[in-house]
Scaffold this active site. Structure first.
Site, PDB file in Angstrom:
ATOM      1  CB  CYS A 116      -0.969  -0.149   1.267  1.00  0.00           C
ATOM      2  SG  CYS A 116      -2.199  -1.464   1.093  1.00  0.00           S
ATOM      3  CG  HIS A 259      -3.028   3.545   2.175  1.00  0.00           C
ATOM      4  ND1 HIS A 259      -3.605   2.999   0.974  1.00  0.00           N
ATOM      5  CD2 HIS A 259      -3.133   2.496   3.256  1.00  0.00           C
ATOM      6  CE1 HIS A 259      -4.035   1.820   1.272  1.00  0.00           C
ATOM      7  NE2 HIS A 259      -3.779   1.370   2.645  1.00  0.00           N
ATOM      8  CG  ASN A 289      -6.918  -0.597   1.543  1.00  0.00           C
ATOM      9  OD1 ASN A 289      -6.200  -0.334   0.749  1.00  0.00           O
ATOM     10  ND2 ASN A 289      -6.265  -1.032   2.749  1.00  0.00           N
TER      11      ASN A 289
HETATM   12  O1  UT7 Z   1      -3.883  -1.188   3.541  1.00  0.00           O
HETATM   13  C1  UT7 Z   1      -2.473  -1.626   4.239  1.00  0.00           C
HETATM   14  C2  UT7 Z   1      -2.579  -1.299   5.886  1.00  0.00           C
HETATM   15  N1  UT7 Z   1      -3.870  -1.833   6.474  1.00  0.00           N
HETATM   16  C3  UT7 Z   1      -4.462  -1.131   7.340  1.00  0.00           C
HETATM   17  O2  UT7 Z   1      -3.938  -0.113   7.765  1.00  0.00           O
HETATM   18  C4  UT7 Z   1      -5.861  -1.909   8.212  1.00  0.00           C
HETATM   19  C5  UT7 Z   1      -5.646  -1.868   9.409  1.00  0.00           C
HETATM   20  N2  UT7 Z   1      -6.681  -2.457  10.185  1.00  0.00           N
HETATM   21  C6  UT7 Z   1      -7.980  -2.408  10.035  1.00  0.00           C
HETATM   22  O3  UT7 Z   1      -8.304  -1.502   9.329  1.00  0.00           O
HETATM   23  C7  UT7 Z   1      -8.754  -3.024  11.300  1.00  0.00           C
HETATM   24  O4  UT7 Z   1      -7.830  -3.671  12.142  1.00  0.00           O
HETATM   25  C8  UT7 Z   1      -9.645  -3.911  10.818  1.00  0.00           C
HETATM   26  C9  UT7 Z   1     -10.851  -3.140  10.105  1.00  0.00           C
HETATM   27  C10 UT7 Z   1      -9.020  -4.921   9.715  1.00  0.00           C
HETATM   28  C11 UT7 Z   1     -10.274  -4.629  12.061  1.00  0.00           C
HETATM   29  O5  UT7 Z   1     -10.806  -3.474  12.867  1.00  0.00           O
HETATM   30  P1  UT7 Z   1     -10.910  -3.667  14.323  1.00  0.00           P
HETATM   31  O6  UT7 Z   1     -11.589  -2.690  14.898  1.00  0.00           O
HETATM   32  O7  UT7 Z   1      -9.142  -3.607  14.306  1.00  0.00           O
HETATM   33  O8  UT7 Z   1     -11.522  -4.974  14.578  1.00  0.00           O
HETATM   34  P2  UT7 Z   1     -10.558  -6.425  15.416  1.00  0.00           P
HETATM   35  O9  UT7 Z   1      -9.765  -6.994  14.407  1.00  0.00           O
HETATM   36  O10 UT7 Z   1     -10.189  -5.988  16.593  1.00  0.00           O
HETATM   37  O11 UT7 Z   1     -11.756  -7.159  15.589  1.00  0.00           O
HETATM   38  C12 UT7 Z   1     -12.794  -6.785  16.563  1.00  0.00           C
HETATM   39  C13 UT7 Z   1     -14.012  -7.861  16.378  1.00  0.00           C
HETATM   40  C14 UT7 Z   1     -13.518  -9.335  16.586  1.00  0.00           C
HETATM   41  O12 UT7 Z   1     -14.528 -10.029  17.108  1.00  0.00           O
HETATM   42  P3  UT7 Z   1     -14.300 -10.359  18.895  1.00  0.00           P
HETATM   43  O13 UT7 Z   1     -12.769 -11.236  18.863  1.00  0.00           O
HETATM   44  O14 UT7 Z   1     -14.112  -9.036  19.593  1.00  0.00           O
HETATM   45  O15 UT7 Z   1     -15.449 -10.975  19.231  1.00  0.00           O
HETATM   46  C15 UT7 Z   1     -13.818  -9.595  15.122  1.00  0.00           C
HETATM   47  O16 UT7 Z   1     -13.635 -11.093  14.842  1.00  0.00           O
HETATM   48  O17 UT7 Z   1     -14.713  -7.624  15.018  1.00  0.00           O
HETATM   49  C16 UT7 Z   1     -14.663  -8.941  14.384  1.00  0.00           C
HETATM   50  N3  UT7 Z   1     -14.649  -8.588  13.112  1.00  0.00           N
HETATM   51  C17 UT7 Z   1     -15.989  -8.568  12.523  1.00  0.00           C
HETATM   52  N4  UT7 Z   1     -17.119  -8.465  12.709  1.00  0.00           N
HETATM   53  C18 UT7 Z   1     -17.886  -8.086  11.787  1.00  0.00           C
HETATM   54  C19 UT7 Z   1     -13.554  -8.559  12.362  1.00  0.00           C
HETATM   55  N5  UT7 Z   1     -14.069  -8.237  11.080  1.00  0.00           N
HETATM   56  C20 UT7 Z   1     -15.429  -8.323  11.042  1.00  0.00           C
HETATM   57  C21 UT7 Z   1     -16.364  -7.997  10.090  1.00  0.00           C
HETATM   58  N6  UT7 Z   1     -17.823  -8.074  10.287  1.00  0.00           N
HETATM   59  N7  UT7 Z   1     -15.984  -7.865   8.756  1.00  0.00           N
END
Ligand code: UT7
Length: 338
Positions: A116, A259, A289
């Site tokens: 990215c 980005h 993204n």
């Molecule tokens: O482009 C290159 C660089 N990329 C980035 O910079 C992306 C960086 N990361 C992110 O944008 C975020 O971390 C995500 C959008 C990928 C995830 O968001 P988050 O707020 O960090 O969520 P998380 O991974 O901490 O997950 C929180 C909860 C989890 O459930 P539990 O374990 O708390 O029960 C996940 O399983 O959200 C769950 N979860 C979802 N729930 C519904 C993860 N993805 C989803 C989803 N829908 N699509």
């Protein structure tokens, strides 16, 4: 006799982008994934994204964006740099094919792989080609068909990543001109390369002479840790870029283009940099993204809408797999995107 600057700068002279026509909504994703429109909007800021149709490859997106940038610049190029994570084939690079299809002949053409951050790594590379006299005009394209490597069953990535291409033409010019690319602050942390990866398909897996484990051919991201790293590196590199450009600080930016990884990351980074909401460019709601393409697509759309205008002090930053990151600060030139 005209004055010849003692250093040849790369100056932005053309701009274009292309998004594939097919659109996927959050509701479309909820039909095949355990997710919701509400979760995706609040956690990422994304509502819809563009995706390639079956059979469409990165080069197809790149050719469209490249043609538009060349039209915008009103001329050709003697080198093509393509930033991508999703080349048409593992070998050879995709850029020579793109150059040939654009009718640019036998020009220098190669790919840059910085996930990215690819557009900013490509910008530094293109500026180097121009500064050394290796090229006079460089077509820099950043294109990704990211949905071709994302696991359609992985809700952590399938809701974020999308497809598109953006391009700029850089010509030789004076470092003091609007659009001149100055120092590009770049960095990497390979100790954390496993946070964003496609485990299979490279020499590590192939030389083991065993088949890839199921799912290892797909892109993986440790979202929460990547999030933390992204904010820190985008903020730190933006500060360095503002300083290198002679600004008082990042808060001098009239426009901030980061980005488009996640709306919350962008908000946090911009807040830490002291950049108010009205100066932040964003298209993540309807573009998602798009990997390396994210920054030039954002610039082309903002320039077309008029939210980015000639004379604006522009701060650009990106972060991605590698880990890799970058930032640069420049005065936006008078270019009309096609
Ligand atoms: O482009 C290159 C660089 N990329 C980035 O910079 C992306 C960086 N990361 C992110 O944008 C975020 O971390 C995500 C959008 C990928 C995830 O968001 P988050 O707020 O960090 O969520 P998380 O991974 O901490 O997950 C929180 C909860 C989890 O459930 P539990 O374990 O708390 O029960 C996940 O399983 O959200 C769950 N979860 C979802 N729930 C519904 C993860 N993805 C989803 C989803 N829908 N699509």
């Amino acid at each position: 006799m005209s004055a010849v600057p003692d250093r040849r700068a790369a100056v932005i002279a053309g701009l274009g982008c292309h998004l594939p026509p097919d659109v996927v909504t959050n509701d479309d994703l909820t039909r095949r994934l355990d997710t919701s429109d509400e979760w995706i909007r609040t956690r990422t800021g994304i509502a819809t994204r563009h995706v390639v149709a079956p059979g469409v490859a990165t080069s197809d997106l790149a050719v469209e964006a490249g043609r538009r940038a060349l039209d915008s610049a009103g001329g050709g190029a003697d080198a093509v740099v393509l930033a991508t994570t999703t080349p048409d084939r593992p070998c050879p690079a995709t850029a020579p094919d793109v150059a040939a299809r654009l009718g640019l002949g036998q020009v220098a053409a190669f790919d840059v792989s910085a996930v990215c951050s690819g557009f900013l790594y490509g910008l530094a590379t293109a500026a180097g080609l121009i500064a050394s006299g290796t090229a006079g005009r460089v077509l820099l394209i950043a294109a990704d068909a990211f949905t071709t490597i994302v696991d359609p069953a992985d809700r952590g990535t399938a809701v974020i990543f999308a497809d598109g291409a953006g391009a700029v033409v850089l010509r030789a010019g004076d470092p003091a001109e609007p659009g001149a690319v100055g120092r590009v602050v770049l960095g990497s942390d390979g100790a954390l390369s496993g946070l964003i990866e496609v485990p299979a398909g490279g020499s590590r897996q192939r030389s083991s002479r065993t088949a890839a484990a199921p799912g290892e051919e797909f892109f993986r991201m440790a979202g929460r840790e990547v999030y933390r790293q992204a904010v820190g590196h985008m903020v730190a590199s933006s500060r360095l870029a503002a300083e290198a450009a002679g600004w008082n600080g990042p808060g001098d930016a009239d426009r901030f283009a980061a980005h488009q990884a996640n709306a919350r990351i962008l908000g946090t980074a911009a807040g830490e940099l002291g950049i108010p909401p009205e100066r932040r460019l964003s298209n993540i709601e309807h573009v998602g993204n798009t990997g390396a393409a994210s920054l030039p697509v954002l610039l082309a759309q903002a320039a077309a809408e008029g939210t980015l205008a000639a004379g604006h002090l522009l701060l650009l930053t990106a972060f991605g797999g590698g880990l890799s990151w970058g930032a640069t600060a420049l005065v936006w030139p008078d270019v009309k995107p096609c």
